[in-house]
Design an enzyme around this catalytic site. Structure first.
Site, PDB file in Angstrom:
ATOM      1  N   ASP A   1       0.812  -1.208   0.000  1.00  0.00           N
ATOM      2  CA  ASP A   1       0.000   0.000   0.000  1.00  0.00           C
ATOM      3  C   ASP A   1       0.852   1.267   0.000  1.00  0.00           C
ATOM      4  O   ASP A   1       0.616   2.192  -0.788  1.00  0.00           O
ATOM      5  CB  ASP A   1      -0.926  -0.030   1.219  1.00  0.00           C
TER       6      ASP A   1
ATOM      7  N   ASN B   1      -3.165   0.974   5.597  1.00  0.00           N
ATOM      8  CA  ASN B   1      -3.271   0.468   4.215  1.00  0.00           C
ATOM      9  C   ASN B   1      -4.687   0.683   3.690  1.00  0.00           C
ATOM     10  O   ASN B   1      -5.235  -0.134   2.958  1.00  0.00           O
ATOM     11  CB  ASN B   1      -2.882  -1.012   4.136  1.00  0.00           C
TER      12      ASN B   1
ATOM     13  N   ALA C   1      -4.809   2.614  -0.618  1.00  0.00           N
ATOM     14  CA  ALA C   1      -4.530   1.820  -1.812  1.00  0.00           C
ATOM     15  C   ALA C   1      -5.233   0.476  -1.772  1.00  0.00           C
ATOM     16  O   ALA C   1      -5.981   0.125  -2.679  1.00  0.00           O
ATOM     17  CB  ALA C   1      -3.026   1.635  -1.985  1.00  0.00           C
ATOM     18  N   ASP C   2      -5.016  -0.301  -0.739  1.00  0.00           N
ATOM     19  CA  ASP C   2      -5.593  -1.646  -0.688  1.00  0.00           C
ATOM     20  C   ASP C   2      -7.109  -1.624  -0.801  1.00  0.00           C
ATOM     21  O   ASP C   2      -7.694  -2.403  -1.565  1.00  0.00           O
ATOM     22  CB  ASP C   2      -5.192  -2.347   0.610  1.00  0.00           C
ATOM     23  N   PHE C   3      -7.740  -0.750  -0.060  1.00  0.00           N
ATOM     24  CA  PHE C   3      -9.189  -0.834   0.050  1.00  0.00           C
ATOM     25  C   PHE C   3      -9.931   0.206  -0.784  1.00  0.00           C
ATOM     26  O   PHE C   3     -10.827  -0.145  -1.554  1.00  0.00           O
ATOM     27  CB  PHE C   3      -9.597  -0.760   1.527  1.00  0.00           C
TER      28      PHE C   3
END
Length: 380
Positions: free
Chosen positions: A127, A152, A155-157
């Protein structure tokens, strides 16, 4: 009869991964889709985003296991691919030449961290790296300190799993009129960059055109930030941007305007900000967070407590779906305060029976290692 969630009847294969792919699958499952996660045999993965999902253990390098996977493709609506570029192709599962040939209505969402082209495409990352090259990380954090990654989450979620979910919905709309599936390409760099559209545009405006941590919305303005209360470690958030809300803030704090802005300066003048912050900091330390809540609750001062998950859980906070639909609501969230890892193969029997009418022993077997393999009926 209770209304059905809008994605009821949708069948999703989720290739096992962590964070963004499972979050995309979670959103699909929470809105009614039947999601079958494809895991490697062995212990449960560390993925906790398993609400409303089942698991099947497949070894896609094993021909009999890969054949089972390919047998599911004709009845699958969505495939979530969380792997680096080229992984599916090396397995002989190229979306364009193999998967879409078996099912032209299939939607393959391919979710990578970096863009699929460019110098980072073959590199590993997390992330923090994706947010970094999107330009957004450079805007986060205090002045004269390294940029501060927001966990995170971005980016991740947000830029990853949620953006991929949006891509799936758009592809479903297209399929509803064309009858055709397609490949949806999502990456977290572009997802985060798009989320940062407004802040990026503001860098050309006075509100956000100075160095990090000195602007109105990034912690620079004293009337837009967080303050510790008398009870150590408890904070209030303050967002009194508009002047009428700022007046309510001063009223609740017990100040006249001239008491917090020195020398006749305007509150927008950054020269007034250090003094104003000192005044606000001292005043907020005079009362506990609960005492301040009693003062500001119900006002337009734009002051709210910084709640912690532990206290929210203890208070029985009501988790709800991401949006409310009056005619086709989503499933109530199962994942509230504690996640649950899926054991490889958990719920697979029911899913295979529902999807393709299969039963173990007749259509497939499970090896001693827990791998599901399709039976070779020519030898029966």
């Amino acid at each position: 009869m209770a209304p059905k969630p809008p994605l009821s009847g949708l069948r999703v294969l989720e290739l096992g991964g962590l964070a963004p792919g499972p979050f995309c699958g979670l959103l699909l499952a929470d809105w009614g889709a039947s999601v079958l996660r494809i895991d490697r045999p062995g212990p449960p993965s560390s993925d906790l985003l398993t609400s409303h999902k089942a698991s099947i253990a497949l070894d896609l390098k094993n021909p009999a296991s890969r054949e089972l996977f390919l047998s599911l493709i004709p009845t699958t609506d969505v495939l979530i691919d969380p792997f680096r570029p080229g992984v599916l192709e090396k397995l002989g599962l190229d979306p364009q030449t193999v998967l879409l040939k078996k099912n032209p209505r299939l939607i393959v969402v391919r979710l990578t961290g970096f863009r699929r082209d460019g110098k980072y495409s073959a590199m590993a990352g997390h992330d923090i790296n994706y947010v970094a090259v999107s330009g957004v990380l450079s805007m986060l954090g205090a002045r004269n300190a390294p940029p501060s990654p927001p966990g995170n989450i971005l980016a991740d979620f947000a830029g990853g799993g949620h953006a991929a979910f949006t891509g799936v919905l758009l592809a479903l709309i297209h399929r509803s009129t064309s009858g055709k599936g397609q490949v949806v390409e999502a990456n977290m760099v572009d997802g985060v960059s798009y989320l940062g559209t407004f802040p990026r545009l503001l860098t050309k405006e006075p509100m956000w055109n100075a160095e990090r941590g000195t602007n109105t919305l990034d912690g620079g303005a004293p009337y837009y930030g967080c303050y510790e209360c008398k009870d150590d470690g408890k904070y209030l958030s303050v967002g009194a941007l508009e002047r009428q809300f700022y007046a309510e803030l001063l009223k609740g704090l017990g100040f006249k305007a001239h008491e917090v802005v020195p020398g006749g300066l305007d509150r927008e003048d950054k020269r007034s900000w250090p003094y104003m912050r000192e005044v606000f900091t001292r005043r907020f330390k005079e009362k506990t967070r609960k005492e301040w809540e009693r003062i500001f609750d119900g006002t337009d001062a734009c002051v709210a407590p910084v709640l912690e998950h532990g206290e929210m859980e203890q208070a029985g906070y009501d988790h709800r779906p991401i949006v409310g639909l009056t005619e086709s609501p989503g499933r109530p969230p199962e994942l509230r305060w504690k996640g649950k890892a899926l054991k490889p193969g958990e719920g697979a029997g029911e899913a295979l029976k529902e999807w393709v009418g299969w039963s173990m022993g007749r259509d497939y077997d499970v090896s001693d290692q827990g791998v599901f393999v399709k039976k070779d009926k020519s030898k029966l």
